[in-house]
Design a protein around this motif. Structure first.
Motif, PDB file in Angstrom:
ATOM      1  N   GLU A 137      -0.748  -9.816 -10.740  1.00 46.18           N
ATOM      2  CA  GLU A 137      -1.382  -8.583 -11.242  1.00 46.18           C
ATOM      3  C   GLU A 137      -1.611  -7.601 -10.087  1.00 46.18           C
ATOM      4  O   GLU A 137      -2.521  -7.690  -9.215  1.00 46.18           O
ATOM      5  N   PRO A 138      -0.812  -6.711  -9.658  1.00 50.85           N
ATOM      6  CA  PRO A 138      -0.997  -5.798  -8.696  1.00 50.85           C
ATOM      7  C   PRO A 138      -2.102  -4.881  -8.832  1.00 50.85           C
ATOM      8  O   PRO A 138      -2.679  -4.580  -9.816  1.00 50.85           O
ATOM      9  N   ARG A 139      -2.647  -4.175  -7.598  1.00 45.37           N
ATOM     10  CA  ARG A 139      -3.917  -3.564  -7.528  1.00 45.37           C
ATOM     11  C   ARG A 139      -3.536  -2.329  -7.142  1.00 45.37           C
ATOM     12  O   ARG A 139      -4.529  -1.657  -6.495  1.00 45.37           O
ATOM     13  N   GLY A 140      -2.472  -1.705  -7.007  1.00 44.88           N
ATOM     14  CA  GLY A 140      -2.130  -0.368  -6.670  1.00 44.88           C
ATOM     15  C   GLY A 140      -1.615  -0.038  -5.355  1.00 44.88           C
ATOM     16  O   GLY A 140      -1.343   1.379  -5.167  1.00 44.88           O
ATOM     17  N   THR A 141      -1.507  -0.715  -4.594  1.00 48.12           N
ATOM     18  CA  THR A 141      -1.082  -0.664  -3.116  1.00 48.12           C
ATOM     19  C   THR A 141       0.190   0.136  -3.098  1.00 48.12           C
ATOM     20  O   THR A 141       1.044  -0.582  -4.034  1.00 48.12           O
ATOM     21  N   ARG A 142       0.811   0.947  -2.533  1.00 44.31           N
ATOM     22  CA  ARG A 142       2.032   1.600  -2.315  1.00 44.31           C
ATOM     23  C   ARG A 142       2.793   1.222  -1.345  1.00 44.31           C
ATOM     24  O   ARG A 142       2.061   1.011   0.023  1.00 44.31           O
ATOM     25  N   ASN A 143       3.869   1.272  -0.947  1.00 49.79           N
ATOM     26  CA  ASN A 143       4.758   0.999  -0.013  1.00 49.79           C
ATOM     27  C   ASN A 143       4.903   1.969   1.057  1.00 49.79           C
ATOM     28  O   ASN A 143       5.243   3.306   0.464  1.00 49.79           O
ATOM     29  N   PRO A 144       4.547   1.921   2.210  1.00 52.74           N
ATOM     30  CA  PRO A 144       4.647   2.964   3.231  1.00 52.74           C
ATOM     31  C   PRO A 144       6.003   3.611   3.255  1.00 52.74           C
ATOM     32  O   PRO A 144       6.138   4.698   3.902  1.00 52.74           O
ATOM     33  N   TRP A 145       7.081   2.820   3.318  1.00 53.52           N
ATOM     34  CA  TRP A 145       8.483   3.556   3.369  1.00 53.52           C
ATOM     35  C   TRP A 145       8.869   4.252   2.181  1.00 53.52           C
ATOM     36  O   TRP A 145       9.552   5.238   2.357  1.00 53.52           O
ATOM     37  N   ASN A 146       8.432   3.932   0.934  1.00 53.05           N
ATOM     38  CA  ASN A 146       8.478   4.804  -0.195  1.00 53.05           C
ATOM     39  C   ASN A 146       7.238   4.675  -1.263  1.00 53.05           C
ATOM     40  O   ASN A 146       7.332   3.517  -1.667  1.00 53.05           O
ATOM     41  N   THR A 147       6.491   5.560  -1.079  1.00 53.68           N
ATOM     42  CA  THR A 147       5.093   5.361  -2.103  1.00 53.68           C
ATOM     43  C   THR A 147       5.428   5.001  -3.610  1.00 53.68           C
ATOM     44  O   THR A 147       4.642   4.764  -4.215  1.00 53.68           O
ATOM     45  N   ALA A 148       6.596   5.304  -4.006  1.00 55.62           N
ATOM     46  CA  ALA A 148       6.895   4.944  -5.278  1.00 55.62           C
ATOM     47  C   ALA A 148       7.492   3.471  -5.571  1.00 55.62           C
ATOM     48  O   ALA A 148       7.549   3.173  -6.788  1.00 55.62           O
ATOM     49  N   HIS A 149       7.447   2.779  -4.497  1.00 51.61           N
ATOM     50  CA  HIS A 149       7.975   1.441  -4.481  1.00 51.61           C
ATOM     51  C   HIS A 149       6.848   0.426  -4.189  1.00 51.61           C
ATOM     52  O   HIS A 149       5.987   0.911  -3.527  1.00 51.61           O
ATOM     53  N   PRO A 389      11.389  -2.932  -5.067  1.00 56.72           N
ATOM     54  CA  PRO A 389      11.970  -2.288  -5.999  1.00 56.72           C
ATOM     55  C   PRO A 389      10.972  -1.039  -6.488  1.00 56.72           C
ATOM     56  O   PRO A 389       9.804  -1.004  -5.984  1.00 56.72           O
ATOM     57  N   GLU A 390      11.324  -0.022  -7.173  1.00 57.29           N
ATOM     58  CA  GLU A 390      10.739   1.088  -7.489  1.00 57.29           C
ATOM     59  C   GLU A 390       9.674   0.545  -8.729  1.00 57.29           C
ATOM     60  O   GLU A 390      10.035  -0.169  -9.541  1.00 57.29           O
TER      61      GLU A 390
END
Length: 453
Positions: A137-149, A389-390
């Motif tokens: 279960e994710p907790r909201g962290t975003r990917n620095p390369w693309n924050t939609a991913h 993935p997005e």
């Protein structure tokens, strides 16, 4: 600063910078201040940290600066900014395990590996985001390369913080794909050691396949963190721990490599397969013999043995966590995700006889892999089926990282590929308790393939 003007992710290796500390060209405090500038820039966008202790970090960096000036650093990582996955205990910050059930919970002690890092002079920045109980279960962290991913998981915040240059290294864990997958998605180096290689006391990810993982800005930093931990607190009780030199093992050109596809190959994108095939072609041009299921019976036997790696791993983990999930459910099921509740239910009817049969099968598969050591120096494959993935509802497909977890052997993700401006790692898989050999080969492969990009 508008998002369009913000810097791209940039790894910040520490040991390379530390070479100037003794000469006074720079200081650990200055290195930390740049980390904190990047923290201010990136953290609002990616949410890599649960909490921080920045006053303590600055005080630790000042002490490190004094030691370097006196020519008496505690270790090569003295002053290195490090993040700690929030499944691992810290005396000065809560350990919340990605769950509202443990909001504000403190053990009032450091885990063994955190204690070792402090004794080596590392600067602990804070606790990095983990998925709920290091599961799915994710907790909201975003990917620095693309924050939609997604950044991947469960070591989501650890990978993102290193990729953004905030930390030079961060501790993660892996029982399925929780270090190799986020390292691949975020474009940093990831290391899952042999089972039991790094002491896990005080870590709440403690199944029989679990390992303390390291995500870092360079192979040199990765190895040094692991070495400094094991030099102070060893491996898990009753085991020899990580074995190897006190600095990055000298790179070694492999004679023969196995290329593994495994069950995860079917989910890999055509672009990811192309990147791996191109790398294999370059390795062949460098004189390395490549073995695969098509031309080697032992590789074919291993591929067959690994077909059920995902289900077998989940069953082993499911049995080993049943008591824990039951206790959580009894305490307050309303604070648990549907994913955790489903997991608790799925393995409810397993028996001890079932688990023993699974352990026998796992031992059989491990024996098949061990036989490959006579023919191949290491194995390579993709670290993930493609770029991150997005979306943030999932941490992505971890199937290609599962074989090394099931086998209990060292694996490294090397940030060598890009697809649609997103990173993708090449995975190097070694043999049990031969982590230094895996690093030596990975170092050669990285130097060879990176120079041709």
């Amino acid at each position: 600063m508008p998002a369009s003007e913000q810097a791209s992710p940039l790894l910040r290796p520490y040991l390379a910078a530390a070479k100037g500390f003794a000469a006074g060209a720079a200081t650990p405090r200055q290195f930390l201040e740049r980390s904190l500038e990047l923290f201010e820039l990136w953290e609002p966008r990616i949410g890599a940290f649960v909490c921080t202790n920045l006053p303590a970090a600055r005080a630790a960096a000042d002490k490190s600066t004094e030691r370097w000036r006196a020519g008496q650093p505690l270790s090569p990582i003295d002053g290195m900014p490090v993040g700690i996955k929030d499944i691992i205990e810290t005396v000065d910050m809560p350990t919340e395990m990605g769950s509202p059930l443990f909001a504000g919970w403190r053990s009032e002690k450091d885990a063994a590996n955190v204690r070792a890092l402090r004794e080596a002079g590392a600067v602990i920045l804070g606790k990095t985001v983990t998925t709920e109980f290091a599961a799915s279960e994710p907790r909201g962290t975003r990917n620095p390369w693309n924050t939609a991913h997604t950044p991947g998981g469960s070591s989501s915040g650890s990978a993102a913080s290193v990729a953004a240059g905030i930390a030079s290294a961060a501790l993660g864990t892996q029982v399925i794909g929780s270090t190799i997958r986020p390292a691949s998605f975020c474009g940093c180096f990831g290391f899952k050691p042999s089972v039991n290689a790094l002491n896990r006391e005080g870590c709440h990810d403690y199944q029989s396949q679990s390992c303390t993982g390291i995500l870092a800005a360079s192979l040199e930093d990765t190895w040094q963190i692991a070495h400094e931990i094991v030099a102070r607190i060893g491996g898990d009780a009753g085991t020899p721990g990580l074995q190897g030199p006190d600095a990055l093992p000298q790179e070694r050109k492999p004679r023969r490599l196995a290329v593994l596809e495994t069950a995860g190959w079917e989910s890999a994108s055509s672009a990811a397969k192309d990147r791996l095939n191109e790398a294999v072609a370059r390795l062949k041009n460098d004189g390395i013999e490549i073995r695969s299921r098509q031309n080697d019976d032992k590789v074919a036997a291993l591929e067959t043995a690994l077909l059920n790696a995902a289900e077998l791993s989940h069953r082993c983990n499911g049995w080993e966590t049943r008591w824990f999930l039951r206790s959580l459910r009894d305490r307050d099921a309303s604070k648990l995700s549907r994913a955790i509740l489903n997991r608790a239910q799925k393995y409810e009817d397993m028996t001890l006889a079932d688990h023993r049969a699974d352990l026998r099968e796992r031992a059989r598969v491990r024996a098949v892999h061990a036989e490959l050591a006579e023919a191949c120096d290491a194995s390579i494959t993709l670290a993930a089926p493609g770029g991150a993935p997005e979306g943030l509802a999932s941490t992505g497909n971890g199937e290609l990282a599962i074989p090394a977890s099931l086998l209990g052997v060292p694996a490294l993700s090397l940030p060598l590929f890009q697809i649609d401006n997103m990173p993708l790692g090449l995975q190097v898989i070694g043999y049990f308790n031969r982590d230094a050999d895996a690093f030596a080969i990975a170092s050669w492969i990285f130097a060879s393939l990176a120079s041709e990009r």
